[in-house]
Design a protein around this motif. Structure first.
Motif, PDB file in Angstrom:
ATOM      1  N   GLY A  76       0.807  -1.211   0.000  1.00  0.00           N
ATOM      2  CA  GLY A  76       0.000   0.000   0.000  1.00  0.00           C
ATOM      3  C   GLY A  76       0.842   1.264   0.000  1.00  0.00           C
ATOM      4  N   ASP A  77       1.932   1.256   0.765  1.00  0.00           N
ATOM      5  CA  ASP A  77       2.816   2.422   0.785  1.00  0.00           C
ATOM      6  C   ASP A  77       3.512   2.607  -0.558  1.00  0.00           C
ATOM      7  OD1 ASP A  77       2.117   2.965   3.369  1.00  0.00           O
ATOM      8  OD2 ASP A  77       3.928   2.124   4.270  1.00  0.00           O
ATOM      9  N   ARG A  78       3.922   1.496  -1.161  1.00  0.00           N
ATOM     10  CA  ARG A  78       4.547   1.579  -2.482  1.00  0.00           C
ATOM     11  C   ARG A  78       3.567   2.200  -3.480  1.00  0.00           C
ATOM     12  NH1 ARG A  78       8.981  -1.626  -4.126  1.00  0.00           N
ATOM     13  NH2 ARG A  78      10.027  -2.650  -2.393  1.00  0.00           N
ATOM     14  N   ALA A  79       2.322   1.772  -3.406  1.00  0.00           N
ATOM     15  CA  ALA A  79       1.315   2.280  -4.329  1.00  0.00           C
ATOM     16  C   ALA A  79       1.098   3.777  -4.138  1.00  0.00           C
ATOM     17  CB  ALA A  79       0.009   1.518  -4.137  1.00  0.00           C
ATOM     18  N   GLN A  80       1.143   4.233  -2.889  1.00  0.00           N
ATOM     19  CA  GLN A  80       0.944   5.661  -2.625  1.00  0.00           C
ATOM     20  C   GLN A  80       2.088   6.485  -3.208  1.00  0.00           C
ATOM     21  OE1 GLN A  80      -0.905   7.223   0.970  1.00  0.00           O
ATOM     22  NE2 GLN A  80       1.025   8.261   1.461  1.00  0.00           N
ATOM     23  N   VAL A  81       3.308   6.022  -3.033  1.00  0.00           N
ATOM     24  CA  VAL A  81       4.448   6.741  -3.604  1.00  0.00           C
ATOM     25  C   VAL A  81       4.361   6.724  -5.130  1.00  0.00           C
ATOM     26  CG1 VAL A  81       6.961   6.794  -3.820  1.00  0.00           C
ATOM     27  CG2 VAL A  81       5.915   6.281  -1.613  1.00  0.00           C
ATOM     28  N   MET A  82       3.912   5.628  -5.685  1.00  0.00           N
ATOM     29  CA  MET A  82       3.756   5.535  -7.126  1.00  0.00           C
ATOM     30  C   MET A  82       2.748   6.561  -7.644  1.00  0.00           C
ATOM     31  SD  MET A  82       2.389   2.301  -9.401  1.00  0.00           S
ATOM     32  CE  MET A  82       0.768   2.377  -8.655  1.00  0.00           C
ATOM     33  N   ARG A  83       1.603   6.652  -6.959  1.00  0.00           N
ATOM     34  CA  ARG A  83       0.585   7.601  -7.403  1.00  0.00           C
ATOM     35  C   ARG A  83       1.103   9.033  -7.330  1.00  0.00           C
ATOM     36  NH1 ARG A  83      -2.625   4.212  -4.180  1.00  0.00           N
ATOM     37  NH2 ARG A  83      -2.667   5.765  -2.503  1.00  0.00           N
ATOM     38  N   THR A 306       9.464  10.075   2.861  1.00  0.00           N
ATOM     39  CA  THR A 306       8.953  10.019   1.492  1.00  0.00           C
ATOM     40  C   THR A 306       7.439   9.814   1.486  1.00  0.00           C
ATOM     41  OG1 THR A 306      11.004   9.220   0.498  1.00  0.00           O
ATOM     42  CG2 THR A 306       8.978   8.661  -0.640  1.00  0.00           C
ATOM     43  N   LEU A 307       6.948   8.962   2.370  1.00  0.00           N
ATOM     44  CA  LEU A 307       5.509   8.725   2.451  1.00  0.00           C
ATOM     45  C   LEU A 307       4.752   9.993   2.840  1.00  0.00           C
ATOM     46  CD1 LEU A 307       5.394   5.207   4.118  1.00  0.00           C
ATOM     47  CD2 LEU A 307       4.482   5.813   1.865  1.00  0.00           C
ATOM     48  N   LYS A 308       5.309  10.787   3.750  1.00  0.00           N
ATOM     49  CA  LYS A 308       4.668  12.040   4.128  1.00  0.00           C
ATOM     50  C   LYS A 308       4.642  13.010   2.948  1.00  0.00           C
ATOM     51  CE  LYS A 308       5.770  11.846   9.077  1.00  0.00           C
ATOM     52  NZ  LYS A 308       6.507  12.491  10.199  1.00  0.00           N
ATOM     53  N   LEU A 309       5.730  13.055   2.205  1.00  0.00           N
ATOM     54  CA  LEU A 309       5.771  13.914   1.026  1.00  0.00           C
ATOM     55  C   LEU A 309       4.769  13.441  -0.021  1.00  0.00           C
ATOM     56  CD1 LEU A 309       9.639  14.366   0.724  1.00  0.00           C
ATOM     57  CD2 LEU A 309       7.980  16.143   1.329  1.00  0.00           C
ATOM     58  N   ALA A 310       4.652  12.119  -0.185  1.00  0.00           N
ATOM     59  CA  ALA A 310       3.700  11.559  -1.145  1.00  0.00           C
ATOM     60  C   ALA A 310       2.276  11.914  -0.737  1.00  0.00           C
ATOM     61  CB  ALA A 310       3.880  10.057  -1.245  1.00  0.00           C
TER      62      ALA A 310
END
Length: 319
Positions: A76-83, A306-310
């Motif tokens: 799920g985190d990977r997907a968020q960064v991808m989006r 990175t997740l917060k930035l995403a």
């Protein structure tokens, strides 16, 4: 994750088993593409766009969690960064007059990760294999593949990848539409804005190395032998529970595959194979984590940043 772009068997038995082990561990994450390089079918996706395989039914009988999972990024985190990465690339490309097509990503088991416990030690769920054997449900059910990405024009690709592609050395214009092309193109710009790096590398290395190291442990070798003896009683000749994966995962699901997978899971349960194997690997991982604890902890902090930035990027209007 990194900004390398990607659209995520050898005949000898020992080579086939080696590839099968690698595939088992890596299967949880497949790479996708949102655009193709000009004149090729090779994908040119923005940084951080590795995504898990399409959403499918998952086994519910799973091995225990492994220590390294505390450092592996979830699907799920990977997907968020991808989006977020796609959104940033799209905005950047628009500045130069290009329409960057953003495809909808899909995820399987958002809480899962590259440890791929549903298949790490082969199949473990009797109800699942009775229905799918060793196959993925999408392969059996005929789930449609995502549409192939449209190739980028040469001009668009130069802006997308910039000087990050050695083949374009000296061919990337300094400016397009009156604006300077960012270092690494729009994909490089997105990577910098999200602070995407190779922070998963230390955890991924342990994830793979511990698996391969566990194969030579005396306890694992012994339980493999017990499993093999059990399989022989059902009429199957396999030395390792990884062997069926090298021969029965291609083509169409067959009654033979389901019968083999059913016997496989039953024998795993009868000799306690998964508990023994996962216990050995957990011990290996604890030792490897202890040796790199500072590196892993620092990498995890960077991933959280990175997740917060995403999340902030996706919260912006129009994202």
């Amino acid at each position: 994750m990194n900004s390398a772009e990607a659209g995520a068997t050898q005949p000898r038995p020992h080579r086939a088993r080696l590839l099968a082990t690698t595939a088992l561990v890596a299967l949880a994450c497949a790479c996708t593409s949102t655009a193709a390089r000009p004149g090729t079918g090779t994908a040119a996706a923005p940084p951080g766009t590795a995504r898990p395989a399409a959403a499918v039914e998952q086994p519910t009988v799973l091995p225990p969690a492994l220590p390294i999972e505390g450092y592996l990024q979830s699907n799920g985190d990977r997907a968020q960064v991808m989006r977020a990465s796609k959104a940033l690339v799209k905005n950047c490309m628009a500045r130069f007059g290009f329409d960057y097509k953003v495809s909808a990503g899909t995820t399987s088991a958002p809480d899962g990760n590259l440890a791929n416990r549903p298949r790490r030690y082969g199949m473990t769920d009797p109800a699942f294999v009775a229905k799918y054997g060793y196959h993925l449900p999408g392969d059996v059910n005929g789930s449609p593949s995502p549409p192939a990405p449209e190739p980028m024009s040469d001009a668009a690709y130069r802006v997308f990848i910039g000087d990050a592609d050695p083949a374009l050395a000296g061919k990337v214009p300094a400016t397009v539409a009156g604006q300077a092309v960012p270092a690494g193109g729009c994909s490089g710009e997105a990577k910098r804005k999200l602070q995407v790096g190779d922070d998963q590398a230390p955890a991924e290395e342990i994830n793979m190395a511990s698996f391969h190291r566990s194969l030579s442990d005396a306890k694992v070798v012994a339980v493999f032998a017990a499993w093999s003896d059990c399989m022989k009683q059902s009429g199957y000749s396999y030395k390792s529970p990884l062997d069926p994966l090298a021969t029965l995962t291609g083509g169409t699901l067959s009654p033979t595959e389901i019968a083999t997978a059913t016997a496989d899971v039953r024998c795993k349960q009868s000799v306690d194979l998964v508990a023994v194997w996962s216990g050995v690997e957990a011990g290996i991982q604890k030792q490897m984590i202890a040796e790199k604890e500072v590196v892993l902890s620092d990498a995890k902090k960077r991933q959280e940043a990175t997740l917060k930035l995403a999340a902030g990027t996706l919260a912006e209007p129009g994202k």
